[in-house]
Scaffold this motif. Structure first.
Motif, mmCIF file in Angstrom:
data_model
loop_
_atom_site.group_PDB
_atom_site.id
_atom_site.type_symbol
_atom_site.label_atom_id
_atom_site.label_comp_id
_atom_site.label_asym_id
_atom_site.label_seq_id
_atom_site.Cartn_x
_atom_site.Cartn_y
_atom_site.Cartn_z
ATOM 1 N N GLY A 271 0.822 -1.216 0.000
ATOM 2 C CA GLY A 271 0.000 0.000 0.000
ATOM 3 C C GLY A 271 0.851 1.259 0.000
ATOM 4 O O GLY A 271 0.495 2.268 -0.619
ATOM 5 N N ARG A 272 1.991 1.190 0.665
ATOM 6 C CA ARG A 272 2.890 2.339 0.715
ATOM 7 C C ARG A 272 3.657 2.512 -0.596
ATOM 8 O O ARG A 272 3.711 3.599 -1.156
ATOM 9 C CB ARG A 272 3.880 2.181 1.867
ATOM 10 C CG ARG A 272 4.919 3.303 1.940
ATOM 11 C CD ARG A 272 5.932 3.041 3.033
ATOM 12 N NE ARG A 272 5.288 2.938 4.333
ATOM 13 C CZ ARG A 272 4.962 3.984 5.085
ATOM 14 N NH1 ARG A 272 5.209 5.199 4.665
ATOM 15 N NH2 ARG A 272 4.385 3.809 6.259
ATOM 16 N N GLU A 273 4.239 1.413 -1.072
ATOM 17 C CA GLU A 273 5.051 1.552 -2.289
ATOM 18 C C GLU A 273 4.194 1.899 -3.504
ATOM 19 O O GLU A 273 4.656 2.535 -4.441
ATOM 20 C CB GLU A 273 5.864 0.276 -2.551
ATOM 21 C CG GLU A 273 6.791 -0.143 -1.413
ATOM 22 C CD GLU A 273 7.859 0.876 -1.041
ATOM 23 O OE1 GLU A 273 7.765 2.040 -1.463
ATOM 24 O OE2 GLU A 273 8.786 0.505 -0.294
ATOM 25 N N LEU A 274 2.953 1.462 -3.473
ATOM 26 C CA LEU A 274 2.012 1.858 -4.522
ATOM 27 C C LEU A 274 1.965 3.377 -4.639
ATOM 28 O O LEU A 274 1.950 3.940 -5.738
ATOM 29 C CB LEU A 274 0.642 1.300 -4.147
ATOM 30 C CG LEU A 274 -0.459 1.195 -5.188
ATOM 31 C CD1 LEU A 274 -0.011 0.434 -6.415
ATOM 32 C CD2 LEU A 274 -1.681 0.511 -4.552
ATOM 33 N N LEU A 275 1.971 4.048 -3.501
ATOM 34 C CA LEU A 275 1.970 5.510 -3.497
ATOM 35 C C LEU A 275 3.364 6.070 -3.751
ATOM 36 O O LEU A 275 3.570 6.905 -4.620
ATOM 37 C CB LEU A 275 1.448 6.022 -2.151
ATOM 38 C CG LEU A 275 -0.046 5.824 -1.897
ATOM 39 C CD1 LEU A 275 -0.368 5.987 -0.406
ATOM 40 C CD2 LEU A 275 -0.850 6.827 -2.713
ATOM 41 N N GLU A 276 4.332 5.583 -2.995
ATOM 42 C CA GLU A 276 5.654 6.211 -3.018
ATOM 43 C C GLU A 276 6.412 5.931 -4.307
ATOM 44 O O GLU A 276 7.069 6.811 -4.860
ATOM 45 C CB GLU A 276 6.484 5.737 -1.822
ATOM 46 C CG GLU A 276 7.872 6.369 -1.803
ATOM 47 C CD GLU A 276 8.714 5.953 -0.601
ATOM 48 O OE1 GLU A 276 8.132 5.570 0.426
ATOM 49 O OE2 GLU A 276 9.946 6.002 -0.717
ATOM 50 N N LEU A 277 6.353 4.683 -4.768
ATOM 51 C CA LEU A 277 7.184 4.291 -5.907
ATOM 52 C C LEU A 277 6.396 4.149 -7.200
ATOM 53 O O LEU A 277 6.876 4.513 -8.262
ATOM 54 C CB LEU A 277 7.901 2.972 -5.609
ATOM 55 C CG LEU A 277 8.869 2.991 -4.432
ATOM 56 C CD1 LEU A 277 9.460 1.604 -4.210
ATOM 57 C CD2 LEU A 277 9.981 4.013 -4.656
ATOM 58 N N HIS A 278 5.203 3.582 -7.139
ATOM 59 C CA HIS A 278 4.519 3.232 -8.378
ATOM 60 C C HIS A 278 3.709 4.390 -8.964
ATOM 61 O O HIS A 278 3.492 4.419 -10.165
ATOM 62 C CB HIS A 278 3.593 2.031 -8.154
ATOM 63 C CG HIS A 278 4.323 0.792 -7.735
ATOM 64 N ND1 HIS A 278 3.686 -0.372 -7.376
ATOM 65 C CD2 HIS A 278 5.645 0.518 -7.612
ATOM 66 C CE1 HIS A 278 4.580 -1.298 -7.052
ATOM 67 N NE2 HIS A 278 5.774 -0.774 -7.174
#
Lengths: 567, 438
Positions: A271-278
Motif C-alpha cells: 500500500g505504501r510503495e504503490l503511493l511512493e514508488l509506483h
C-alpha cells in the motif's frame, strides 16, 4: 513541478532547522521516512500529532532526484520547447548552443540511437539514415511490426523463457532459481540483439519503475510471467493497464507482501510503495493515514497455492477509505476488488503520477536533472492521452531538450556492456546460453545484473549513483575481455576484422575504427594519443604499424574513452 | 608513529607520496555541490600530467596538506560481513542454560567445552586462537543483536543492515555515509576486498574494490600497460565531465596499487589458506603501510547452516569457526601494535532459530551476535541486554533482538573514528549507549 520545487524548498529549510537542533531532533524529524521502514511489520499509529506526509519529512521526491539535485546541474540545456516533428526539433536544437560541452559529435542519428536503443550499431545507423528520424521512431513505436529473428532464436534456447508459471512449476524443482536466471539471460539477449530496441528500453524502464527483484525466492515460478504478461504486455501501452496488471500479479504481491496482508493483520508494504514508488511519489503529499487506507483497500489481493493471483474477499478490510482525493465507502468484502481497481485508476490518472513518470522518462532519455518545462509538457501529454506512453515519447522526441542534450547521460554498467556487445558486433554463437551466463556474471560483478536491484525502487538511473574506480576499471577490463573474445559461447569478431579492408595509413585506420565503434572521429589530441599507443604516426603505413596485431589493444582503449562512456 | 623514518623505506615513500598536495575528485565533487563551474575545477586537474599521476595517492589537499610525513592516518574500521546468518548461540554461548540444552539436544555446545568468556557466556572452543585476545581485552561481543528488519529473509535483512536503515528512502550504504562523514582521504581510504562492491559501500564516495593489490590492474598484461595508461590519461585529461574524475581516480589507484604490489612484502604471521585469510592479509598490508585506509569491508560466507551445525567437535560450525579464528588470529599477529589502531566488527543478517531442526541445523532466526576485535574496547566481556531463551521471551521461536546493531556501530564511529554526529549515517535511529568501547 510546482509541487516538486516547493517540496525542495521545504526540505532545505527543514534540514537547516534540524541541523541546528542536533541529532535528537534529526531523529524525530526523520520519523516520517523512518516509518516507511516498518512496512513489513504491520500498521503503526502516527507517533505524535496528526497525520504527517513524507513530503514534509525532509527529502527529495525520489532517489534519482536527490542525486541529480546534489550535483547542482543547471536545468537549462541551451534550448527548450516543442517542435512539430523530431526532425524539426533536431534542426532547431542544432542551431542552439548547449550549455555544457561534450566530446560527442552532435549527430542526430547517433544521438537518437544512443538514447532510444542499447547502443548504436552500424546497421541501425544506416536504417535511421534511410528511414529518417521519424520513420525509424514510428517503426520502433510499433514493435509488433518488426521481425525479431535473432532474439527469438536465442529465446528458443532458454526453455523457461516462454513458459507460464504453471509450466515452470511442473518442469522445475520447487524453488529452483533456474527460470529467474534464464530471465536474466533472456533480458541480456534482448538488450543485445532485439531489433525492437526502443521497446526493450521501455521494458527496462518499467521493469525498474514497477520493480520486482530477480532473483527473488517468492517469485521463482512467476517472475518470468511478470516480465511477459505485465511489463512487456504494456510497455508501450497505457500506464493505467500496466499498473492494474502489476496489482494482480503474484510476483508483485509476494515481493511487497500483499499476499500476506489480511484485514486482521494488515501489511502496509505494498500500500505504501504503490503511493511512493509506483504512482504519485512522495511529492504527491500523502499522509500516514493515506498509506494505511491504501493498504486497507488492497487487502484481499493475494496468491493461492498454485502461485496464481486470487482475490480473497475474506481477507478484505471493509469500511470507508480516503486516500488523497479518492473516497470509497468500501462496504462489502466481495466488492473490495472493484473498489481497489477504482483506486488504481485514480492513482494512474493523478497529476502527481503524471509528473513523476514524466520526470523519470526525462531522466531516462534526456538528462539526469531534467528541466521542469520539459517534465510539465510530458506530464500533460500523459494526462491528455489517458496515461498512454507513446504520446509521451512522441512529445519527448519532438522536444528541443532531447536533441540539445547530446552526451548528457552516462552509460550505467549494463548499458555500457550492452553498447559494447552491440558496437563490437558480438552475436549468438556455439553455446549462446553459456555465453549469456558469462555476461550475466560480468554484469553482476559490474554491479548491474539485469533486474537484480534489491530494493523496490529499481536501479538508479543517474550517473552520480554509479562510477568509481572499481566500476571504471571493471568496465575497462570488460572492454578488453569482450574485444578479444575471452569468453566462450558467443561469436566474437576478431579485433583486426573490425575495420574491414585496412586503410593505407595508421591515421586512416584509426579514423575508420573510430567511426566503426564510436560513430564519430575522435578529437585531434586523442587521435595523437591513440596512435602513440600503437607506436605509430598518422602517416605510418598500416602494415608497417602492425595494426592487425595492435588492434586488440586499440579497440578496447577506444571503448574505454568518454566517446563510449557517454550516451 | 610520529616519524616516517621508523618505517621501512617503501612505506615511508608511500607516506611521503600520500602527503603530497594534489587536487582530485573530492575537490571536484565538492565544487559541483557548491555550484562552481567545472572549468575552474578542471583548471586544478590540469596540473596533473602523466608523470605526476603515477605517484599520487591523495585525492585532496584537505586530508594531508598540512600533515606531511607525520600524518596520523587515523583508525581503521574493518567490517566483516558473515553472510548467511551466523548462529550466535553457537559462537558466544550462554552458560548453564537449560532452555538451550532442551532446544538443542544435538548441537548445543556443552558448558564443559566452552572457553571462559564472562560471567554469563562462554566461547566456542574453535575460537581458541582468539582467546588470548579476549583475555587481553582486545576482543568483545554483543549478543541478542537485532535490526528493524524482521523478515528472516537473507536478502532483506542484509539489505537493511548494509544500508543502515530499514526505510527505503535510504539507498546509499552506511559505510558510504561514514566516508562522507570522515571527509576526503587517500586513494586507499576505503577498500572492499572482493569482486563486487558490498551494498554497505554503495554510494557517492570513492572506494576501491580489490581482490589483491596485484590484481587491481588493467587487463591485457604488462606489455602495453604504461602506454595504455598514458593513452587513457590523455583521453580523460581536460574533459569536462564526472566520468573524467572517475577515470583519473582509477588511474591513480592503478599506479598506487602497482607501487605497493611491486614492493617485497612478507607478512609477519602465517595466514591459513583460503580467501578470507587472503583478504585479511591484504588489509593488514595496507594498514601497516599507513596509506590512509579508514574503512574496509570484507565478506565470509557459508553460515546458512540449515543442516549440520553439528556437535561441538564435528560439523559446519566447528569447521567455519576454525577457519574464521585462524585467519583473525593471523591478522592480529601480523598487525602487531597496529591492532590498537584497528577496530574489526562482524555483522550477520540474523541469528538462527533457537530450536535445532531435524537436520542438526537451525533455520533462520532473529537475534544474532556481533564480535569486535582491536583497540579501545572494553574487552573480554559480552555487552548489551540479554533477554534469555525461556520459551515465553522468544520472538516467534527466536532469540529476541535486545540490542540494535546500530547502537554498536554508533559507539564505534564516535569513539574510534571520531564521528561526532551519527544521525546522517543512521538517519532513522536514535542511539542508546552500550558501553562497548572505552
Amino acid at each position: 513541478m510546482a509541487v516538486h520545487r516547493r517540496a525542495g524548498v521545504l526540505t532545505t529549510h527543514r534540514r537547516q532547522v534540524l541541523l541546528g537542533l542536533g541529532a535528537g531532533a534529526v531523529a524525530v524529524g526523520a520519523l516520517g521516512s523512518a516509518y516507511a521502514a516498518l512496512g513489513g511489520s504491520g500498521l503503526r499509529p502516527a507517533l505524535s500529532g496528526g497525520p504527517t506526509s513524507p513530503r514534509d519529512a525532509g527529502g527529495f521526491a525520489d532517489r534519482d532526484a536527490s542525486y541529480g539535485h546534489a550535483l547542482g546541474e543547471a536545468a537549462d540545456l541551451g534550448a527548450a520547447g516543442q517542435a512539430d516533428s523530431p526532425e524539426a526539433a533536431a534542426r532547431a536544437a542544432a542551431g542552439a548552443t548547449p550549455t555544457r560541452p561534450t566530446p560527442l559529435a552532435r549527430d542526430p542519428v547517433a544521438h537518437l540511437l544512443r538514447r532510444a536503443s542499447f547502443g548504436p550499431t552500424g546497421s541501425d545507423h544506416q536504417q535511421v539514415e534511410s528511414l529518417g528520424l521519424s520513420g525509424w521512431l514510428d517503426r520502433q513505436l510499433a514493435p509488433g511490426s518488426i521481425d525479431d529473428p535473432v532474439a527469438e532464436a536465442v529465446l528458443d534456447q532458454l526453455p523457461t523463457a516462454r513458459m507460464s508459471a504453471a509450466q515452470i512449476r511442473a518442469e522445475l524443482e520447487p524453488n529452483s532459481w533456474d527460470a529467474m536466471f534464464e530471465l536474466g539471460q533472456a533480458t541480456l539477449a534482448r538488450q543485445f540483439w532485439s531489433r525492437r530496441q526502443l521497446f526493450e528500453v521501455m521494458v527496462d524502464f518499467w521493469s525498474n519503475h514497477l520493480h520486482v527483484t530477480c532473483p527473488f525466492g517468492g517469485a521463482w515460478a512467476t517472475r518470468t510471467g511478470y516480465d511477459r504478461d505485465v511489463i512487456r504486455a504494456h510497455a508501450l501501452g497505457r500506464f493505467r493497464d500496466l499498473l492494474h496488471a502489476s496489482a494482480r500479479h503474484p510476483a508483485m504481491l509476494r515481493y511487497l507482501n500483499n499476499d500476506r496482508s489480511h484485514r486482521r493483520s494488515v501489511n502496509e508494504n505494498y500500500g505504501r510503495e504503490l503511493l511512493e514508488l509506483h504512482t504519485v511519489g512522495v511529492a504527491g503529499g500523502y499522509t500516514e493515514r493515506d498509506v494505511r487506507d491504501s493498504a486497507y483497500l488492497m487487502t484481499g489481493r493475494t496468491v493461492d497455492a498454485a502461485d496464481e493471483f486470487v482475490y480473497d474477499p475474506e481477507r478484505h478490510w471493509i469500511d470507508p477509505v480516503r486516500v488523497l482525493g479518492f473516497r470509497h465507502p468500501n462496504p462489502t468484502r466481495p466488492g473490495g476488488l472493484a473498489a481497489s481497481d477504482e483506486y488504481l485508476d485514480y492513482l494512474a490518472h493523478h497529476p502527481a503520477t503524471a509528473t513523476r513518470i514524466a520526470r523519470k522518462l526525462a531522466v531516462r532519455f534526456v538528462t539526469d536533472h531534467p528541466p521542469p518545462g520539459l517534465v510539465d509538457r510530458l506530464a500533460a501529454a500523459y494526462l491528455d492521452h489517458d496515461t498512454a506512453v507513446v504520446p509521451v515519447l512522441r512529445t519527448l522526441f519532438s522536444s528541443l531538450e532531447f536533441w540539445i542534450s547530446v552526451g548528457r547521460k552516462t552509460r550505467r554498467p549494463l548499458e555500457n556492456l550492452a553498447a559494447t556487445v552491440r558496437t563490437l558486433g558480438i552475436t549468438p554463437g556455439p553455446d549462446t546460453p553459456a555465453g549469456l551466463a558469462g555476461l550475466y556474471w560480468l554484469s553482476h560483478r559490474l554491479g548491474q545484473a539485469p533486474l537484480a536491484w534489491g530494493p523496490p525502487d529499481g536501479y538508479p538511473d543517474v550517473a552520480a549513483a554509479w562510477g568509481g574506480a572499481h566500476g571504471t576499471l571493471g568496465i575497462w577490463n570488460s572492454h578488453h575481455a569482450l574485444a578479444n573474445g575471452w569468453s566462450d559461447g558467443l561469436s566474437y569478431p576478431a579485433p583486426e576484422s573490425l575495420v574491414g579492408p585496412p586503410p593505407a595509413t595508421a591515421g586512416d585506420y584509426l579514423d575508420t575504427l573510430s567511426r566503426r565503434l564510436l560513430f564519430q572521429p575522435v578529437q585531434e589530441r586523442h587521435r595523437t594519443a591513440l596512435l602513440e599507443l600503437v607506436d605509430a604516426g598518422p602517416d605510418t603505413p598500416t602494415g608497417e604499424a602492425g595494426l592487425d596485431r595492435a588492434a586488440r589493444h586499440l579497440v578496447p582503449v577506444l571503448l574505454d574513452s568518454a566517446y563510449h562512456a557517454l550516451r | 608513529m610520529m616519524d616516517g623514518s621508523h618505517h621501512p623505506r617503501p612505506e615511508a615513500a608511500l607516506r611521503r607520496a600520500a602527503g603530497r598536495v594534489t587536487a582530485g575528485l573530492a575537490d571536484q565533487r565538492d565544487a559541483w555541490r557548491h555550484g562552481f563551474t567545472r572549468r575552474r575545477v578542471l583548471a586544478g586537474l590540469g596540473g596533473l600530467g602523466v608523470a605526476s599521476l603515477g605517484s599520487q595517492l591523495v585525492t585532496t589537499r584537505v586530508a594531508f596538506g598540512a600533515a606531511q610525513d607525520g600524518a596520523d592516518p587515523g583508525t581503521t574500521l574493518v567490517v566483516v560481513f558473515l553472510r548467511g546468518g551466523v548462529d550466535g548461540l553457537s559462537v558466544i554461548v550462554p552458560r548453564g542454560n537449560g532452555d538451550l540444552a532442551v532446544a538443542r539436544p544435538r548441537i548445543a555446545v556443552p558448558d564443559r567445552a566452552l572457553l571462559p568468556g564472562d560471567d554469563r557466556f562462554g566461547l566456542h572452543p574453535a575460537l581458541a586462537p582468539l582467546h588470548p585476545l579476549w583475555t587481553a581485552g582486545r576482543m568483545a561481543a554483543v549478543h541478542a543483536v537485532g535490526s528493524p528488519d524482521l523478515s528472516r529473509s537473507h536478502f532483506q535483512a542484509q539489505d537493511c543492515l548494509e544500508r543502515g536503515a530499514a526505510t527505503s528512502s535510504v539507498t546509499s550504504g552506511w559505510l558510504d555515509r561514514v566516508l562522507a562523514a570522515l571527509g576526503p582521504g587517500t586513494t586507499f581510504r576505503a577498500v572492499a576486498n572482493g569482486t563486487a562492491l558490498p551494498r554497505s559501500l554503495l554510494g557517492r564516495e570513492e572506494k576501491l574494490v580489490l581482490t589483491e593489490l596485484q590484481r587491481f590492474d588493467l587487463a591485457g598484461g604488462d606489455q602495453l600497460r604504461d602506454r595504455t595508461v598514458a593513452a587513457l590519461t590523455a583521453l580523460y585529461t581536460g574533459l569536462d565531465h564526472p566520468v573524467a574524475g572517475h577515470a583519473q581516480v582509477t588511474l591513480r589507484a592503478l599506479a598506487a596499487a602497482r607501487e605497493l604490489a611491486d614492493q617485497d612484502y612478507q607478512p609477519v604471521a602465517d595466514y591459513p589458506d583460503g580467501g578470507f585469510a587472503g583478504q585479511l592479509r591484504e588489509l593488514a598490508r595496507l594498514i601497516k603501510a599507513r596509506v590512509g585506509l579508514r574503512v574496509a569491508a570484507i565478506d565470509l560466507g557459508g553460515w546458512d547452516m540449515h543442516t549440520w551445525i553439528g556437535p561441538v567437535d564435528d560439523g559446519g560450525m566447528r569447521r567455519h569457526l576454525d577457519q574464521f579464528a585462524a585467519a583473525l588470529a593471523a591478522f592480529s599477529t601480523d598487525l602487531g601494535p597496529a591492532l590498537e589502531d584497528v577496530t574489526l566488527v562482524t555483522m550477520s543478517e540474523f541469528g538462527r532459530r533457537v530450536a535445532e531442526n531435524g537436520n542438526a541445523g537451525a533455520d533462520h532466526g532473529h537475534g544474532g551476535v556481533m564480535l569486535l576485535l582491536g583497540g579501545g574496547l572494553r574487552g573480554g566481556r559480552v555487552h548489551g541486554g540479554w533477554p534469555g531463551l525461556a520459551p515465553d521471551v522468544l520472538d516467534h521461536g527466536d532469540l529476541a533482538g535486545a540490542n540494535d546493531y546500530r547502537d554498536v556501530l554508533v559507539e564505534l564511529l564516535q569513539r574510534r573514528l571520531g564521528i561526532g554526529d551519527p544521525a546522517p549515517i543512521f538517519p532513522d535511529h536514535r542511539p542508546t549507549r552500550l558501553g562497548v568501547f572505552r
